[in-house]
Write an enzyme that holds these catalytic residues in place. Structure first.
Site, PDB file in Angstrom:
ATOM      1  N   CYS A   2      56.013 -37.485  61.849  1.00 30.51           N
ATOM      2  CA  CYS A   2      57.071 -38.475  61.968  1.00 30.51           C
ATOM      3  C   CYS A   2      58.132 -37.976  62.937  1.00 30.51           C
ATOM      4  O   CYS A   2      57.969 -36.972  63.609  1.00 30.51           O
ATOM      5  CB  CYS A   2      57.713 -38.733  60.600  1.00 30.51           C
ATOM      6  SG  CYS A   2      56.533 -39.086  59.291  1.00 30.51           S
ATOM      7  N   ARG A  49      58.524 -43.210  60.454  1.00 33.52           N
ATOM      8  CA  ARG A  49      57.355 -42.749  59.707  1.00 33.52           C
ATOM      9  C   ARG A  49      56.032 -43.137  60.356  1.00 33.52           C
ATOM     10  O   ARG A  49      55.823 -44.295  60.725  1.00 33.52           O
ATOM     11  CB  ARG A  49      57.376 -43.316  58.275  1.00 33.52           C
ATOM     12  CG  ARG A  49      56.232 -42.755  57.415  1.00 33.52           C
ATOM     13  CD  ARG A  49      56.182 -43.339  56.022  1.00 33.52           C
ATOM     14  NE  ARG A  49      55.120 -42.677  55.252  1.00 33.52           N
ATOM     15  CZ  ARG A  49      54.641 -43.112  54.093  1.00 33.52           C
ATOM     16  NH1 ARG A  49      55.135 -44.225  53.554  1.00 33.52           N
ATOM     17  NH2 ARG A  49      53.676 -42.452  53.469  1.00 33.52           N
ATOM     18  N   LEU A  50      55.165 -42.134  60.484  1.00 35.60           N
ATOM     19  CA  LEU A  50      53.757 -42.353  60.777  1.00 35.60           C
ATOM     20  C   LEU A  50      53.021 -42.059  59.481  1.00 35.60           C
ATOM     21  O   LEU A  50      52.933 -40.904  59.055  1.00 35.60           O
ATOM     22  CB  LEU A  50      53.279 -41.427  61.899  1.00 35.60           C
ATOM     23  CG  LEU A  50      51.784 -41.495  62.252  1.00 35.60           C
ATOM     24  CD1 LEU A  50      51.399 -42.882  62.732  1.00 35.60           C
ATOM     25  CD2 LEU A  50      51.428 -40.447  63.305  1.00 35.60           C
ATOM     26  N   ILE A  52      50.474 -41.104  56.911  1.00 33.76           N
ATOM     27  CA  ILE A  52      49.232 -40.323  56.913  1.00 33.76           C
ATOM     28  C   ILE A  52      48.743 -40.093  55.482  1.00 33.76           C
ATOM     29  O   ILE A  52      47.571 -40.274  55.173  1.00 33.76           O
ATOM     30  CB  ILE A  52      49.435 -38.966  57.610  1.00 33.76           C
ATOM     31  CG1 ILE A  52      49.909 -39.145  59.058  1.00 33.76           C
ATOM     32  CG2 ILE A  52      48.157 -38.140  57.552  1.00 33.76           C
ATOM     33  CD1 ILE A  52      48.884 -39.745  59.983  1.00 33.76           C
ATOM     34  N   ASN A  74      59.202 -34.003  58.781  1.00 32.58           N
ATOM     35  CA  ASN A  74      58.200 -34.278  59.808  1.00 32.58           C
ATOM     36  C   ASN A  74      57.109 -33.229  59.685  1.00 32.58           C
ATOM     37  O   ASN A  74      57.382 -32.033  59.721  1.00 32.58           O
ATOM     38  CB  ASN A  74      58.838 -34.211  61.201  1.00 32.58           C
ATOM     39  CG  ASN A  74      57.806 -34.228  62.317  1.00 32.58           C
ATOM     40  OD1 ASN A  74      56.732 -34.803  62.175  1.00 32.58           O
ATOM     41  ND2 ASN A  74      58.129 -33.585  63.431  1.00 32.58           N
ATOM     42  N   GLY A  75      55.853 -33.671  59.552  1.00 30.56           N
ATOM     43  CA  GLY A  75      54.749 -32.727  59.512  1.00 30.56           C
ATOM     44  C   GLY A  75      53.815 -32.962  58.350  1.00 30.56           C
ATOM     45  O   GLY A  75      53.762 -34.057  57.777  1.00 30.56           O
ATOM     46  N   GLU A  76      53.082 -31.929  57.996  1.00 28.08           N
ATOM     47  CA  GLU A  76      52.139 -31.989  56.886  1.00 28.08           C
ATOM     48  C   GLU A  76      52.137 -30.649  56.148  1.00 28.08           C
ATOM     49  O   GLU A  76      52.173 -29.593  56.780  1.00 28.08           O
ATOM     50  CB  GLU A  76      50.706 -32.268  57.376  1.00 28.08           C
ATOM     51  CG  GLU A  76      50.518 -33.548  58.145  1.00 28.08           C
ATOM     52  CD  GLU A  76      50.647 -34.813  57.303  1.00 28.08           C
ATOM     53  OE1 GLU A  76      50.722 -34.692  56.057  1.00 28.08           O
ATOM     54  OE2 GLU A  76      50.682 -35.904  57.886  1.00 28.08           O
ATOM     55  N   SER A 364      42.415 -30.062  66.504  1.00 27.08           N
ATOM     56  CA  SER A 364      42.261 -29.427  67.817  1.00 27.08           C
ATOM     57  C   SER A 364      41.904 -27.961  67.651  1.00 27.08           C
ATOM     58  O   SER A 364      42.000 -27.396  66.561  1.00 27.08           O
ATOM     59  CB  SER A 364      43.561 -29.545  68.623  1.00 27.08           C
ATOM     60  OG  SER A 364      44.532 -28.611  68.155  1.00 27.08           O
TER      61      SER A 364
END
Length: 618
Positions: A2, A49-50, A52, A74-76, A364
Site C-alpha cells: 500500500c 490500500r492494495l 492482498i 505498508n507491506g506484508e 522475484s
C-alpha cells in the site's frame, strides 16, 4: 502492499486528499484518511490500500485496535498466521484475518521488540494513544520505503516523497548535496533525499516520536553480521540441505495471498530457483513472466521459456521496443519521485505493467547475487585482489600505461587499479570516477556510514564487498527500483531470497560454499540443479538491462540530443554543459560508451523540469 501517509501539520481535507491521490497507484482499492485529536492539536493518518490479504473492508486502514492504537501499514508480514496463534494463546482477540491486526497485537505485547517477531517487508507507523507517541519501523533490508519531514512538532511521513512535497514549497529546498551524490552514485543514499528537509528511515531501524515534546529517536534493531561472529560449521552437503529448507519455507510463505500470485522468471539462477520451489509448493499451475528484447545479446526470454517448459508453468513473454520504452521514460519521474539512475527500472516497469493483467502478486529472485557472490564484479575482485599483491611501483606503472591506451575500457581499468587498495578500487567501480564535467567537487566517497562494512579486516574481501552491497546497492538501488516499478502498476513484488533468515545464513557460510574457483553462487546453483537441469544454465550470466547503448545512437538519438541540448543542460546545477556535450558526442561516434551518463542526466533533467518549480536549491 500500500501507500501510507501521516502528519501533525494542519492541512485542509482537499489537501490531504490531493496528497493521497498523488500516490494512489500504490493502492487503488481504497483511499481513506482519519484525524485524531490530542491536547489542542490534530494528527492525520492516510492510506492507499492494495488489497492482498483479507479483502474485506474490515481490514481497511487507518486501522484502530482496541481503542489503544491506530496504525497505517505498508507491506506484508509473512509469518503473521503463526504469530497470530501465539498471540491468541496470550489472550488477544482478532476480528480480521489480516496481518495488520497482528502487528497491532504484537506491539501491545512486545513493545518495540515486536520487530524481532516479524518476518516480512514493511513500513508502518503506530499512534500509541496512551503514550501520545508514534512508533514506526522499516523492514530489516529496506524493501519498503519510508520518508519523513521533521521540524520540531511538525512531523510528516509517507511511502513516497511526492506526498510530503505537495503544498510544502516554503518548508522544502532541493539539495545540491543530493544532486552531487546522485551524479556520483546514481542514487541518493539513505538517509538523504532530494530535499534537504526530508529524510529516509534507514533499513532495519525504528523510531519513536513524542507528540508533546517533538522529540525524535531513531535506533537500529537489526544488522547483518559484518564482524563474522557467526560461522556455519557443518559440511557443504548439510549447508545445501539447510539452504533448500529455508528457501522452500520462504517461497511457501510468500505464495500466501487472497489474490492471484505469479513469478518473475528471467531464466537466470535466482528467479529459476524461486519458480521451481513455487511449483513444488502448490498444486496450482504457476504463472511466470519474462521480458523479450529484439536486439541481439539482450534477449534472455529463450532461456526463461526453457525453464518454464521444464517446470510446466503458464508462461507469458512480454516484448519491449524503444517506443514503449520512451513512454515509460516520460512517466518515470511520477513514480520514482527522486532522480534514480538504474535504467533496468524501465524493463522492470514494463514487466510489472503486463504482469498486473494476470496477477496481483509476483515473486522475484532479487538478492541472490548480493548474498551468494554472484555479480560479475565479484569475479573482477578476484583478479584485482591478485593485482594488488603486485609491488606498488609495478601496479602504478600498469595503471599509467593503461591510461594512455586508446580504448576507453582500458582507461577505465587503469583508473581503477590506480587506487590505493582493493577496497578503494572496488568502491571506484560503483561511483562515477570522472569529475571533469562537475562544477562542484565530487562527492567524498568516504563519508558514508556503510563503509564500515567494507573497510575492516574481520572477513576476506569477497565477504566484505558482499556485505557492503547488501547494505548499499541492494537497499538504495535494487529495492527502490523494484518497489517503484511494481507499485506504479499496483503490483506487489515479494522476494524470497530477501528473507532475513536466508541473508543471515548466507553471511555465516564459508566463502567457498558460495564462490569456488570461478563458480559463483555455487550453493544456490546446487539447490537449483535438484529441480531444473544444469544444462539450461550453461551460459554466461546476463543482467536485466535494456539496449540503451544502441537505442541512444539510433532510435532515441534525436530524443537524447533534444533533451540534453546546451540550454537544457545549463539548467542542471553542478555540471559543465560543454564537457557533457563532448561526452555525449563520444557516445554517438562510438568512441566511448556513455550510456550511463546519458541516462543519468535525462532522468535528472526530467525530475527538475517536473518537480523543481517553486523550490529553491541549496
Amino acid at each position: 502492499m500500500c501507500g501510507i501517509y501521516g502528519t501533525t501539520i494542519t492541512y485542509s481535507d482537499n489537501q490531504i486528499k490531493s496528497k493521497l491521490e498523488r500516490t494512489a497507484f500504490r493502492g487503488p482499492d481504497k483511499m481513506d484518511w482519519k484525524s485524531y485529536n490530542y491536547n489542542d492539536a490534530t494528527i492525520t493518518f492516510g492510506h492507499n490500500r492494495l488489497s492482498i490479504i483479507d479483502l474485506d473492508p474490515r481490514s481497511n486502514q487507518p486501522f484502530n485496535y482496541l481503542d489503544k492504537i491506530n496504525i497505517v501499514f505498508n507491506g506484508e508480514i509473512y509469518n503473521f498466521q503463526e504469530l497470530r496463534k501465539r498471540l491468541s494463546q496470550k489472550g488477544y482477540v482478532f476480528n480480521t484475518t489480516s496481518d495488520t491486526e497482528v502487528i497491532c497485537a504484537a506491539y501491545l505485547e512486545f513493545g518495540k521488540k515486536c520487530l524481532d517477531h516479524l518476518n516480512g517487508m514493511f513500513a508502518f507507523v503506530i499512534y500509541d494513544i496512551r503514550k501520545q507517541q508514534f512508533f514506526g519501523a522499516r523492514d530489516r533490508l529496506g524493501q519498503k520505503p519510508f520518508y519523513y519531514y521533521l521540524n520540531g512538532k511538525e512531523f510528516e511521513f509517507s511511502s513516497q516523497i511526492s506526498s510530503i512535497q505537495l503544498f510544502n514549497e516554503k518548508r522544502l529546498t532541493i539539495s545540491t548535496n543530493a544532486i552531487r551524490e546522485y551524479l556520483s552514485w546514481g542514487t541518493i543514499p539513505d538517509p538523504n533525499s532530494i530535499f534537504n528537509e526530508i529524510k529516509k528511515l534507514q533499513a532495519g531501524h525504528y523510531f519513536t516520536y513524542d507528540l508533546n515534546t517533538g522529540k525524535f529517536k531513531n535506533e537500529e534493531y537489526w544488522d547483518i553480521d559484518y564482524l563474522g561472529k557467526y560461522k556455519f560449521t557443518g559440511t557443504y552437503d548439510e549447508a545445501t540441505l539447510e539452504l533448500e529448507k529455508i528457501a522452500k519455507d520462504a517461497v511457501k510463505m510468500r505464495l500466501f495471498a487472497d489474490v492471484p500470485v505469479g513469478v518473475f522468471l528471467s531464466g537466470g539462477v535466482d528467479s529459476s530457483l524461486i519458480a521451481a520451489l513455487a511449483t513444488k509448493s502448490t498444486n496450482e499451475k504457476i504463472k511466470t513472466f519474462s521480458v523479450k528484447f529484439n536486439e541481439k545479446g539482450f534477449d534472455e526470454s529463450i532461456y526463461a521459456k526453457q525453464v518454464a517448459d521444464h517446470l510446466n508453468t503458464d508462461h507469458h513473454i512480454i516484448e519491449c521496443n524503444y517506443k514503449e520504452g520512451i513512454e515509460l521514460i516520460d512517466d518515470f519521474h511520477h513514480y520514482y519521485d527522486e532522480p534514480f539512475n538504474d535504467s533496468s527500472a524501465i524493463p522492470s516497469m514494463l514487466l510489472a505493467k503486463y504482469t498486473k493483467k494476470h496477477v496481483t502478486v509476483a515473486l522475484s529472485g532479487d538478492a541472490g547475487d548480493e548474498s551468494f557472490i554472484g555479480y560479475h564484479r565479484y569475479n573482477w575482485v578476484r583478479h584485482m585482489n591478485n593485482i594488488y599483491k603486485m609491488p606498488k611501483p609495478l601496479r602504478l606503472l600498469a595503471a599509467k600505461t593503461l591510461n594512455i591506451m586508446p580504448h576507453y575500457k582500458l582507461k577505465v581499468i587503469g583508473g581503477v587499479i590506480h587506487n590505493k587498495s582493493v577496497n578503494d578500487a572496488y568502491l571506484s567501480t560503483l561511483y562515477s570516477p570522472e569529475s571533469n564535467w562537475f562544477e562542484f567537487e565530487q562527492t567524498n566517497k568516504l563519508h558514508f556510514e556503510e563503509l564500515k562494512y567494507l573497510y575492516h579486516e574481520n572477513k576476506n574481501v569477497f565477504e566484505r564487498v558482499s556485505d557492503f552491497d547488501i547494505k548499499t546497492y541492494l537497499n538504495w538501488d535494487i529495492n527502490t527500483k523494484v518497489d517503484r516499478a511494481t507499485m506504479a502498476y499496483s503490483l506487489e513484488a515479494r522476494a524470497p531470497l530477501l528473507d532475513y533468515r536466508i541473508v543471515e545464513f548466507a553471511r555465516s557460510l564459508p566463502t567457498d560454499f558460495k564462490f569456488q574457483n570461478k563458480n559463483q553462487k555455487r550453493i544456490l546453483k546446487d539447490v537449483l540443479y535438484k529441480h531444473v537441469p544444469k544444462e539450461i544454465f550453461d551460459r554466461p550470466k546476463a543482467g536485466f538491462t535494456m539496449p540503451f547503448k544502441e537505442w541512444f545512437k539510433a532510435d532515441l538519438k534525436d530524443y537524447v540530443l533534444t533533451e540534453l541540448n546546451f540550454e537544457n543542460l545549463s539548467e542542471i546545477p553542478g555540471i559543465k554543459p560543454k564537457e557533457v556535450i563532448k561526452m555525449i558526442n563520444q557516445h554517438m561516434d562510438g568512441s566511448w560508451n556513455r550510456t550511463g551518463l546519458i541516462w543519468q542526466l535525462i532522468i535528472l533533467r526530467q525530475w527538475l523540469k517536473n518537480n523543481g518549480q517553486g523550490f529553491s536549491i541549496k
